[in-house]
Design an enzyme around this catalytic site. Structure first.
Site, short mmCIF file in Angstrom:
data_model
loop_
_atom_site.label_atom_id
_atom_site.label_comp_id
_atom_site.label_asym_id
_atom_site.label_seq_id
_atom_site.Cartn_x
_atom_site.Cartn_y
_atom_site.Cartn_z
N LEU A 1 0.82 -1.21 0.00
CA LEU A 1 0.00 0.00 0.00
C LEU A 1 0.86 1.26 0.00
O LEU A 1 0.71 2.14 -0.86
CB LEU A 1 -0.93 0.00 1.21
CG LEU A 1 -1.82 1.24 1.39
CD1 LEU A 1 -2.82 1.34 0.25
CD2 LEU A 1 -2.56 1.18 2.73
N GLY B 1 1.41 7.52 2.03
CA GLY B 1 1.40 6.68 3.21
C GLY B 1 0.01 6.70 3.81
O GLY B 1 -0.88 5.96 3.38
N ILE C 1 7.41 -2.49 3.10
CA ILE C 1 6.50 -3.62 2.92
C ILE C 1 7.04 -4.83 3.69
O ILE C 1 8.08 -5.39 3.35
CB ILE C 1 6.31 -3.97 1.44
CG1 ILE C 1 5.96 -2.70 0.65
CG2 ILE C 1 5.22 -5.03 1.30
CD1 ILE C 1 4.75 -1.93 1.17
N ILE D 1 13.84 2.33 34.80
CA ILE D 1 13.94 1.52 36.01
C ILE D 1 15.18 0.61 35.96
O ILE D 1 15.87 0.42 36.96
CB ILE D 1 12.65 0.69 36.20
CG1 ILE D 1 11.49 1.62 36.60
CG2 ILE D 1 12.84 -0.41 37.24
CD1 ILE D 1 10.14 0.97 36.57
N GLY E 1 17.88 1.29 34.48
CA GLY E 1 19.10 2.09 34.48
C GLY E 1 20.03 1.69 33.35
O GLY E 1 19.60 1.46 32.22
N GLU F 1 0.55 1.04 10.21
CA GLU F 1 -0.90 0.80 10.05
C GLU F 1 -1.74 1.96 10.56
O GLU F 1 -2.78 1.78 11.20
CB GLU F 1 -1.31 -0.53 10.69
CG GLU F 1 -0.68 -1.72 10.00
CD GLU F 1 -1.35 -3.04 10.33
OE1 GLU F 1 -2.57 -3.07 10.49
OE2 GLU F 1 -0.62 -4.03 10.43
#
Length: 384
Positions: A126, A132, A158, A342, A344, A368
């Site tokens: 597409l 886009g 794609i 968290i 680090g 999408e």
């Protein structure tokens, strides 16, 4: 009474895929990510489990299940490896489903059995360099000459388009002009792999999803027979929009899994890692961060469950799919950022799962339909 508990057959599927994800996928994830290699051995095993055929009818080699079953499987895979999850998501929702939804009997019988078995993959052509989110700006052209479609143009980003087991791509192309509106007539064509004039260009060097297969495609007078038209001529754009609506539920499920994976990793690390003589999870700044991560996962899961429920009930689910895609993709990105913080320094090492999720999750807000496209759809539903 509203019951959000999974039925037994759905829960059995979740258990099977969770075990597969933990025992087979997770141990190989770091290797394929580091080497940018496609996980053929994992794809083959997913095919044996029937995951590629979950929403496809048994008469075409599928499992005869539904789209929610696919979403549940994607959540479990997305928890440990987004590259593997997107390979399944694109292989089914973008690759096989256009043929399953809009193909004629001959096309279904020819292509679906191998796609449903995971023996082959299909791409969804597409996106173009200038088309886009605005798919109506398609410039790829197809001219019907002497019983063949001559295709010229290009596609970008794609997925599953260049693997050793890719059998075809479906592509949108301008096939004429609508006489009533003067607008482009956009149709969908099936282009088998190795069609003369069809070139799969070198793979992208991506920030994330490094073990998934993604290429630009070039069509230089590529010829396919007239009967390779998929669905109704001139309805290609509408068909692909329907596929994208379904795909957004699948992407939301994948993103929910990614958010859950970050939550799982951060929770365990906060229990194990000590600082100043106590587990870091005992400090409010860390525990509250993880609590917010859990809330994001909960909300994302509810959102894609709700969208899937409307879809399976045969109701319009476009807006619910947009909500789910927006909420879940942002949850994945936010949780990846918080989990990395968290952890680090350990969260900045590519071998760690949270680091991979940090790199992988950004594309969930783009692919999408970007977050901005989802907001546009939601705003339109409000009359704005």
């Amino acid at each position: 009474m509203l019951d959000l508990e999974l039925d037994e057959h759905y829960q059995d599927l979740v258990n099977v895929v969770r075990e597969f994800a933990n025992d087979v996928v997770a141990p190989r994830s770091a290797h394929h990510d580091a080497t940018h290699t496609f996980p053929y051995e994992i794809v083959a095993q997913m095919g044996e489990l029937g995951l590629f055929g979950l929403p496809i009818g048994e008469e075409f080699g599928g499992m005869g299940g539904d789209y929610f079953a696919l979403a549940l499987a994607l959540e479990e895979l997305g928890r440990v490896d987004q590259s593997v999850a997107i390979t399944l998501e694109a292989g089914v929702s973008l690759g096989a489903m256009p043929i399953y939804r809009f193909g004629n009997q001959d096309q279904k019988e020819r292509w679906l059995p191998d796609l449903a078995a995971g023996k082959s993959l299909a791409g969804f052509g597409l996106t173009e360099p200038g088309a886009g989110s605005d798919a109506s700006a398609t410039r790829t052209k197809a001219e019907l000459v002497d019983g063949h479609w001559n295709i010229t143009g290009s596609k970008e980003f794609i997925t599953n388009s260049g693997t050793d087991i890719t059998s075809l791509v479906t592509v949108t192309a301008v096939t004429g002009v609508d006489e009533q509106t003067g607008r482009k007539e956009i149709s969908t064509l099936i282009v088998p792999s190795k069609t003369p004039g069809f070139t799969v260009e070198p793979a992208y060097d991506k920030v994330g999803w490094r073990a998934s297969d993604t290429h630009p495609l070039t069509f230089n007078d590529a010829q396919v027979p007239e009967d390779h038209l998929l669905g109704v001529r001139g309805r290609g754009y509408a068909h692909f929009l329907e596929i994208l609506d379904e795909g957004r539920i699948a992407m939301a499920a994948l993103a929910t899994g990614a958010a859950q994976g970050c939550l799982d990793e951060a929770t365990q690390y906060a229990k194990d890692r000590t600082s100043f003589g106590a587990p870091i999870g005992s400090y409010q700044s860390v525990s509250f961060t993880i609590a917010r991560m859990a809330s994001r996962v909960h909300t994302a899961r509810l959102a894609y469950y709700a969208a899937a429920a409307k879809m399976l009930a045969g109701k319009d689910f476009k807006v619910e799919a947009a909500h789910a895609k927006l909420i879940a993709s942002e949850a994945a990105m936010d949780n990846a950022r918080d989990a990395t913080q968290i952890f680090g320094g350990y969260g900045f090492i590519n071998e760690s799962l949270v680091a991979r999720h940090y790199r992988d999750s950004k594309i969930l807000e783009i692919g999408e339909g970007t977050s901005q496209v989802q907001l546009m759809l939601i705003a339109r539903s409000l009359g704005l």
